[in-house]
Design an enzyme around this catalytic site. Sequence first.
Site, PDB file in Angstrom:
ATOM      1  N   GLU A 134      -1.718  -5.526  -0.529  1.00  0.00           N
ATOM      2  CA  GLU A 134      -0.556  -4.663  -0.710  1.00  0.00           C
ATOM      3  C   GLU A 134       0.567  -5.360  -1.480  1.00  0.00           C
ATOM      4  O   GLU A 134       0.902  -6.504  -1.162  1.00  0.00           O
ATOM      5  CB  GLU A 134      -0.030  -4.204   0.656  1.00  0.00           C
ATOM      6  CG  GLU A 134       0.991  -3.099   0.538  1.00  0.00           C
ATOM      7  CD  GLU A 134       1.414  -2.539   1.891  1.00  0.00           C
ATOM      8  OE1 GLU A 134       1.622  -1.326   1.989  1.00  0.00           O
ATOM      9  OE2 GLU A 134       1.524  -3.318   2.845  1.00  0.00           O
ATOM     10  N   GLY A 268       3.513 -10.283   8.203  1.00  0.00           N
ATOM     11  CA  GLY A 268       3.240 -10.284   9.632  1.00  0.00           C
ATOM     12  C   GLY A 268       1.829  -9.823   9.889  1.00  0.00           C
ATOM     13  O   GLY A 268       1.085 -10.436  10.654  1.00  0.00           O
ATOM     14  N   ALA A 269       1.430  -8.736   9.213  1.00  0.00           N
ATOM     15  CA  ALA A 269       0.089  -8.173   9.388  1.00  0.00           C
ATOM     16  C   ALA A 269      -0.127  -7.118   8.308  1.00  0.00           C
ATOM     17  O   ALA A 269       0.787  -6.743   7.580  1.00  0.00           O
ATOM     18  CB  ALA A 269      -0.070  -7.566  10.783  1.00  0.00           C
ATOM     19  N   MET A 270      -1.384  -6.631   8.230  1.00  0.00           N
ATOM     20  CA  MET A 270      -1.729  -5.609   7.235  1.00  0.00           C
ATOM     21  C   MET A 270      -2.717  -4.638   7.838  1.00  0.00           C
ATOM     22  O   MET A 270      -3.718  -5.032   8.444  1.00  0.00           O
ATOM     23  CB  MET A 270      -2.332  -6.265   5.988  1.00  0.00           C
ATOM     24  CG  MET A 270      -2.630  -5.283   4.869  1.00  0.00           C
ATOM     25  SD  MET A 270      -1.102  -4.540   4.244  1.00  0.00           S
ATOM     26  CE  MET A 270      -1.730  -2.957   3.717  1.00  0.00           C
ATOM     27  N   GLU A 271      -2.463  -3.334   7.593  1.00  0.00           N
ATOM     28  CA  GLU A 271      -3.152  -2.255   8.289  1.00  0.00           C
ATOM     29  C   GLU A 271      -4.471  -1.836   7.673  1.00  0.00           C
ATOM     30  O   GLU A 271      -4.810  -0.645   7.664  1.00  0.00           O
ATOM     31  CB  GLU A 271      -2.220  -1.042   8.357  1.00  0.00           C
ATOM     32  CG  GLU A 271      -1.919  -0.375   7.012  1.00  0.00           C
ATOM     33  CD  GLU A 271      -0.668  -0.861   6.318  1.00  0.00           C
ATOM     34  OE1 GLU A 271      -0.163  -0.155   5.429  1.00  0.00           O
ATOM     35  OE2 GLU A 271      -0.191  -1.965   6.661  1.00  0.00           O
ATOM     36  N   GLU A 303       0.652  -1.868  13.381  1.00  0.00           N
ATOM     37  CA  GLU A 303      -0.519  -1.753  12.505  1.00  0.00           C
ATOM     38  C   GLU A 303      -1.446  -0.626  12.966  1.00  0.00           C
ATOM     39  O   GLU A 303      -2.039   0.080  12.142  1.00  0.00           O
ATOM     40  CB  GLU A 303      -1.276  -3.077  12.449  1.00  0.00           C
ATOM     41  CG  GLU A 303      -0.449  -4.258  11.976  1.00  0.00           C
ATOM     42  CD  GLU A 303       0.314  -4.003  10.694  1.00  0.00           C
ATOM     43  OE1 GLU A 303      -0.250  -3.366   9.771  1.00  0.00           O
ATOM     44  OE2 GLU A 303       1.483  -4.425  10.607  1.00  0.00           O
ATOM     45  N   HIS A 306      -0.395   2.688  11.737  1.00  0.00           N
ATOM     46  CA  HIS A 306      -0.748   2.887  10.322  1.00  0.00           C
ATOM     47  C   HIS A 306      -2.126   3.534  10.141  1.00  0.00           C
ATOM     48  O   HIS A 306      -2.386   4.102   9.071  1.00  0.00           O
ATOM     49  CB  HIS A 306      -0.761   1.538   9.600  1.00  0.00           C
ATOM     50  CG  HIS A 306       0.561   1.115   9.069  1.00  0.00           C
ATOM     51  ND1 HIS A 306       1.372   1.930   8.320  1.00  0.00           N
ATOM     52  CD2 HIS A 306       1.215  -0.081   9.157  1.00  0.00           C
ATOM     53  CE1 HIS A 306       2.460   1.260   7.975  1.00  0.00           C
ATOM     54  NE2 HIS A 306       2.395   0.045   8.470  1.00  0.00           N
ATOM     55  N   GLU A 325       5.769   3.012   6.545  1.00  0.00           N
ATOM     56  CA  GLU A 325       6.383   1.846   7.178  1.00  0.00           C
ATOM     57  C   GLU A 325       7.454   2.207   8.194  1.00  0.00           C
ATOM     58  O   GLU A 325       7.547   1.593   9.255  1.00  0.00           O
ATOM     59  CB  GLU A 325       6.944   0.904   6.112  1.00  0.00           C
ATOM     60  CG  GLU A 325       5.889   0.239   5.240  1.00  0.00           C
ATOM     61  CD  GLU A 325       4.857  -0.569   6.020  1.00  0.00           C
ATOM     62  OE1 GLU A 325       5.081  -0.864   7.217  1.00  0.00           O
ATOM     63  OE2 GLU A 325       3.815  -0.899   5.436  1.00  0.00           O
TER      64      GLU A 325
END
Length: 849
Positions: A134, A268-271, A303, A306, A325
Amino acid sequence: MPGENLSRDEAQERAELLSVDGYEVVLDLRSAVGDSAEAVRTFRSETTIRFRRTGTGDSTFVDLIAPSVNAVTLNGRTLDPAVVFDGSRIAIDGLADENVLVVDAQCAYSRTGEGMHRFVDPEDGEVYLYTQYEPSDARRVYANFEQPDLKAPYRFAVTAPEGWTVWSNGAGERDADGVWRFAETAPISTYITCVVAGPYHYVTDSYTRGELEIPLGAMCRKSLAKHFDADDVFLITKQGFDFFHDNFDFPYPFGKYDQAFVPEYNLGAMENPGMVTFREEYIYRGRVTQAQYESRANVILHEMAHMWFGDLVTMVWWDDLWLKESFADFMGSFVNAEATRFTNSWVTFANNRKAWAYRADQLPSTHPITADIRDLEDAKLNFDGITYAKGASVLKQLVAYAGREAFLEGARRYFKRHAYGNTRLADLLAILEETSGRDMKAWAKSWLQTSGVNTLTPAVTCDAEGRITELAVVQEGGEPRPHRAAVGLYRLSDGVLARYARAEVDITGARTVVSELAGQERPDLVLVNDDDLTYCKIRFDEVSLATVRAHLGSIADPLARALCWSALWNLTRDGLMPARDFVAVALAFTGSETDIGVLQMVHAWTRSAVTHYSAHAWREEGGRLLADGGLRELRLALPGSEHQLTWARFFAATSSSEADFQLLEGLLDGTAQIDGLDVDQELRWALLTPLVVHGLADEERIDEELARDDTATGKRHQVRLLASRPSPAVKAQAWAQVVESDTLSNALVEATITGFVQASQRELIAPYGEKYFAAIEQLWADRSIQIGMDVVRGLFPGLQDDETTLAAADGWLSAHASAAPALRRLVLEGRDDLARALRAQECDGRAAV
């Protein structure tokens, strides 16, 4: 970054021309291990794209960032890579109604956390891979149409080194030929496809709900396995699935649900659907407070949200990034409060997340929640406090405005109506109007399509008998918005400041009278935005401010107390309250603060107050007060408590005297003890840091600590501390490593910058202010956007807080009017932070007179 940008207009034109039927991506990752003779280590990527022409035109382009392309064929016709590939795009023409494009390329492994990131564990030499895309880095791994509205199903096939396991969005298995083949995905966007590969430690579980069964997995590096509390990760995961299935009426649509905690992660993280990635710092190597566990739970739930907001239904273009978001950020706190053990998560939201929003919304780069995103560089910078925290705050206001059930019913209809598709703001508003009966267009115009934060201040008039004759709320700060807010009246009795009256009202215009509170007894405190229903900065009337300064610790309700802390901090940042006064209030009442997350936030604010907002002449005294207060509270804290741990870290971070350093040395070598304080490895690094910064521990001492903790995390600490030593030669070397070379990984760039910038070393790093402005334009052109952002933000000379630096920033902006807009934005933000600091310092200086 030359040639890598993509404009909104180009994306729209391409979306009008074609639709994508599917991708087949074949990756050979065996080159990830062993020695490599290549200048840039690469892997083979073969992509087959099936797409249809749906508009007029016979030419377009495919996105790919790769060192080289071996072959390109379109509908069986060979295209010369030397002609059609320019390093970031493959030009194709002669399109038919139905097309098959095959691209065979050599793609590069990444050390910046963008694309296919490769990491070598220093503890055991194992190699780990993961992808992060992303908004637009899938093109670093395979050829594609890199925009969110060209969704398609994917099939991945991966050949990996012997002994490795590979994961992707769909379920997979290794066939007889040693190739990992994965089930075709539902239609998804390029930026949420994912591959994770390596000798990861993998734990499994499952979630069952009626006939629905979701296989669960969680993984981390083998060397972190002993610290991995997968049971708690699965607990939060299951609680989240329960909530979303109870409220969304749309079963989780992506099959399995793996969660990978990966090294050197930028976010932090990715969905990624079915394959969520997190930064591995969420695996705690030492003791942490419940605030850290709450933060991790919030991210897990964010996440998961999402999967519906963003993955199932995706924005057309990054203008509507908030559609995913803001909702996910809101849901993280919403679900945490209602479905997990972290029932006070709205306190954290008010105190922590909204502070991020308030700062972002007062920068010159502020923007409406629905932003104008011209291109990918704009998109990258808009993953900010507006899109996340302000958007989430506004959604909380929407729930108060429209009603909880109308909001959730709107979500349910939204998913069903637009499943696997793309949407814009109007699509959501139309549904919310159906469910709420409210005029959502007017609400959206006020809240989503304007920027800035309003300030709400109470104006109280009482009669001779001490009863309220009129209580009004004055709204300032830009165009007035409609606020659904609560106003609380608080009275001090028997040492407790408690609420005795409350009215929930619609605040409109510049002045709103709260008639419901007329006749109430005179309050000691009027708290506007009680219960934190809306997004605003709150101020106090004169009596209320005096009450808060004298009795903040007596406020019984933790959310009300958090709102008061936040209000005082905003007064300080705005140059309306001297920094020394904020420090005095903090030292008076943080010792009794029960909410550990609020305590940690106020600790950070007090350090910022002294470092950035206090008059230069008072800084040394202010720092001394923080260290003395930190040590006092450390000794008073309950032995073994999380408050004791928090005060230990605060004391270490503020220590500055010989006696302080002697105590830190004693805690490290065991000659000193504080009852109940366990000095684990992470705390050891925190205790060692001030000794290094102040020149009391050298490189040999740092290396000795690394020998105790020869891990990836230990290596990052070592690099940070090496750069933090008070030596001109050290600073020159650190600068060269970050600015003049690109050999460091993203994580070590971050560690080096953190070490380089030390508040106690202002004079030492002063020469680098001029060098910064001379270097950043070329650096921006040469580096990836992620590294460019990290360096330009991290090395802005904000510690050189004087008019000379402000003039230098203005001079650069004036001389570089045509520089990349994203670069100018970062410099503008740094300049604004500096100008705000100078105003606050002036306020603090007046307090000394």
